[in-house]
Design a protein around this motif. Structure first.
Motif, PDB file in Angstrom:
ATOM      1  N   TYR A 145      -5.762   9.621   4.246  1.00 11.23           N
ATOM      2  CA  TYR A 145      -4.717   8.892   3.898  1.00 11.23           C
ATOM      3  C   TYR A 145      -4.598   7.602   3.336  1.00 11.23           C
ATOM      4  O   TYR A 145      -3.846   6.939   2.562  1.00 11.23           O
ATOM      5  CB  TYR A 145      -3.615   8.633   5.133  1.00 11.23           C
ATOM      6  N   GLU A 146      -5.942   6.838   3.382  1.00  9.48           N
ATOM      7  CA  GLU A 146      -6.238   5.685   2.983  1.00  9.48           C
ATOM      8  C   GLU A 146      -6.428   5.786   1.274  1.00  9.48           C
ATOM      9  O   GLU A 146      -6.229   5.035   0.590  1.00  9.48           O
ATOM     10  CB  GLU A 146      -7.624   5.089   3.594  1.00  9.48           C
ATOM     11  N   GLN A 147      -7.202   7.041   1.070  1.00 11.87           N
ATOM     12  CA  GLN A 147      -7.430   7.265  -0.164  1.00 11.87           C
ATOM     13  C   GLN A 147      -6.105   7.513  -1.068  1.00 11.87           C
ATOM     14  O   GLN A 147      -6.243   6.907  -2.140  1.00 11.87           O
ATOM     15  CB  GLN A 147      -8.160   8.426  -0.316  1.00 11.87           C
ATOM     16  N   ILE A 148      -5.301   8.071  -0.309  1.00 20.07           N
ATOM     17  CA  ILE A 148      -3.781   8.577  -1.233  1.00 20.07           C
ATOM     18  C   ILE A 148      -3.125   7.082  -1.223  1.00 20.07           C
ATOM     19  O   ILE A 148      -2.558   6.721  -2.428  1.00 20.07           O
ATOM     20  CB  ILE A 148      -2.953   9.273  -0.336  1.00 20.07           C
ATOM     21  N   MET A 149      -2.954   6.130  -0.209  1.00 16.18           N
ATOM     22  CA  MET A 149      -2.367   5.030  -0.504  1.00 16.18           C
ATOM     23  C   MET A 149      -3.231   3.947  -1.382  1.00 16.18           C
ATOM     24  O   MET A 149      -2.418   3.171  -2.236  1.00 16.18           O
ATOM     25  CB  MET A 149      -2.182   4.308   0.912  1.00 16.18           C
ATOM     26  N   LYS A 150      -4.645   4.014  -1.517  1.00 16.90           N
ATOM     27  CA  LYS A 150      -5.208   3.063  -2.368  1.00 16.90           C
ATOM     28  C   LYS A 150      -4.702   3.760  -3.838  1.00 16.90           C
ATOM     29  O   LYS A 150      -4.710   2.846  -4.805  1.00 16.90           O
ATOM     30  CB  LYS A 150      -6.796   3.442  -2.196  1.00 16.90           C
ATOM     31  N   LYS A 151      -4.839   4.896  -4.324  1.00 10.10           N
ATOM     32  CA  LYS A 151      -4.311   5.350  -5.441  1.00 10.10           C
ATOM     33  C   LYS A 151      -2.985   5.173  -5.985  1.00 10.10           C
ATOM     34  O   LYS A 151      -2.741   4.847  -6.960  1.00 10.10           O
ATOM     35  CB  LYS A 151      -4.702   6.914  -5.605  1.00 10.10           C
ATOM     36  N   LEU A 152      -2.039   4.818  -4.819  1.00  8.82           N
ATOM     37  CA  LEU A 152      -0.761   4.700  -5.183  1.00  8.82           C
ATOM     38  C   LEU A 152      -0.229   3.138  -4.870  1.00  8.82           C
ATOM     39  O   LEU A 152       0.992   2.945  -5.286  1.00  8.82           O
ATOM     40  CB  LEU A 152       0.427   5.613  -4.078  1.00  8.82           C
ATOM     41  N   GLN A 153      -1.204   2.383  -4.749  1.00  5.64           N
ATOM     42  CA  GLN A 153      -0.763   1.038  -4.377  1.00  5.64           C
ATOM     43  C   GLN A 153      -0.261   0.124  -5.563  1.00  5.64           C
ATOM     44  O   GLN A 153       0.542  -0.699  -5.254  1.00  5.64           O
ATOM     45  CB  GLN A 153      -1.963   0.424  -3.987  1.00  5.64           C
ATOM     46  N   ASP A 154      -0.233   0.679  -6.799  1.00  7.53           N
ATOM     47  CA  ASP A 154       0.431   0.010  -8.030  1.00  7.53           C
ATOM     48  C   ASP A 154       1.413   0.821  -8.449  1.00  7.53           C
ATOM     49  O   ASP A 154       1.798   0.193  -9.680  1.00  7.53           O
ATOM     50  CB  ASP A 154      -0.675  -0.365  -9.239  1.00  7.53           C
TER      51      ASP A 154
END
Length: 307
Positions: A145-154
């Motif tokens: 979940y952290e990986q997904i949110m990191k990729k989508l943060q911008d």
């Protein structure tokens, strides 16, 4: 568009057994086979409320085919990645013995399949809502979940996370719009027992300080508490006194919050819808219908409380 991610969806075999006895042959008095998993439950309830979403995740084998078939038959858009090996899990839930269930493991998810999901998620953008919900297969990275949110943060995607322990804590630095632990899960994070509204508030506030924008804590028969972005703390009692089926009640609360927020962009109303929808599902044999939610909403009585 709203997207729900269920990394380990299931077929839920929900049975009632009168006078269940260990070590004996028991026969069901009722049974039901339904698509399950927290994200898929959110999609189903949203559809019941007249809101479209797309269900994402992984499916495998004949059980995976049935999950997709049943969701699409309900009118839900699906874009699952079909696995060549393994089968999607079957979860046995004994509705006549509250809280008793046996959950399957689910298939292994190879890295190349996970990469396909990541590619799909990277297509999301401004105005999209993403719901990350539920447990993950044991073979999947624990920080997925952290990986997904990191990729989508911008990408200006509104992200809602309904998970436990580290799956939840690890995403807070990416400021999810909403998280929804129940009071037991919240207490487990901080090593305390929480039973009353006032007990919940300081620990929900800690999660907010760690990065969550809004924190909704469901409390079963005690109702729930919301710490919202605008600094308010609001609570309400449960809308039902008799629980028929607790499966999916928390997921229904997430769907209700989304529906309420999209309708009025008002935190009090979104919270009211969350509690009404969760309560309606708890009082129903399955997940709440729109009519059941409307009736439940009439019984919501919000109380603004001090931090």
């Amino acid at each position: 568009m709203i997207y729900t991610v269920t990394l380990n969806p299931s077929l839920d075999y929900i049975v009632a057994v009168d006078d269940f006895k260990l070590g004996y042959t028991n026969r069901t008095s009722s049974e039901l086979m339904l698509p399950g998993g927290k994200g898929t439950n959110v999609s189903i309830v949203l559809k019941n409320l007249g809101i479209d979403s797309t269900a994402l995740g992984f499916v495998a084998g004949f059980t995976g085919d049935e999950i997709v078939r049943e969701l699409e038959e309900t009118g839900i858009n699906t874009d699952f990645i079909k696995m060549k090996d393994g089968i999607s899990r079957i979860n046995l839930k004994l509705s006549s013995i509250d809280g008793t269930e046996i959950n399957g493991q689910g298939p292994d998810i190879p890295k190349e399949q996970l990469d396909k999901l990541m590619e799909r998620l990277m297509l999301l953008g401004e105005g999209d809502i993403l719901v990350l919900a539920g447990s993950i297969p044991v073979t999947m990275p624990s920080d997925i979940y952290e990986q997904i949110m990191k990729k989508l943060q911008d990408k200006d995607v509104t992200i809602i996370v309904d998970a436990t322990k580290d799956l939840l804590l690890n995403v807070l630095k990416y400021h999810p719009f909403l998280i929804k632990p129940n009071h037991h899960e919240l207490g487990e994070i901080f090593g305390v027992e929480l039973s009353e509204w006032e007990d919940v508030v300081p620990y929900a506030k800690k999660l907010q300080e760690m990065g969550a924008v809004n924190v909704l804590v469901s409390m079963g028969g005690k109702g729930g508490v919301l710490l919202s972005e605008d600094g308010k703390v609001v609570a309400t009692k449960a809308t039902v006194s008799v629980v028929k089926n607790s499966v999916g009640a928390g997921d229904s609360s997430v769907a209700g919050f989304i529906a309420g927020w999209l309708q009025k962009k008002d935190f009090d109303y979104a919270f009211s819808m969350a509690m009404a929808t969760g309560g309606a599902s708890a009082a129903s044999d399955y997940l709440a219908t729109k009519q059941e939610v409307e009736e439940s909403l009439k019984r919501v009585d919000l109380k603004h409380i001090a931090k």
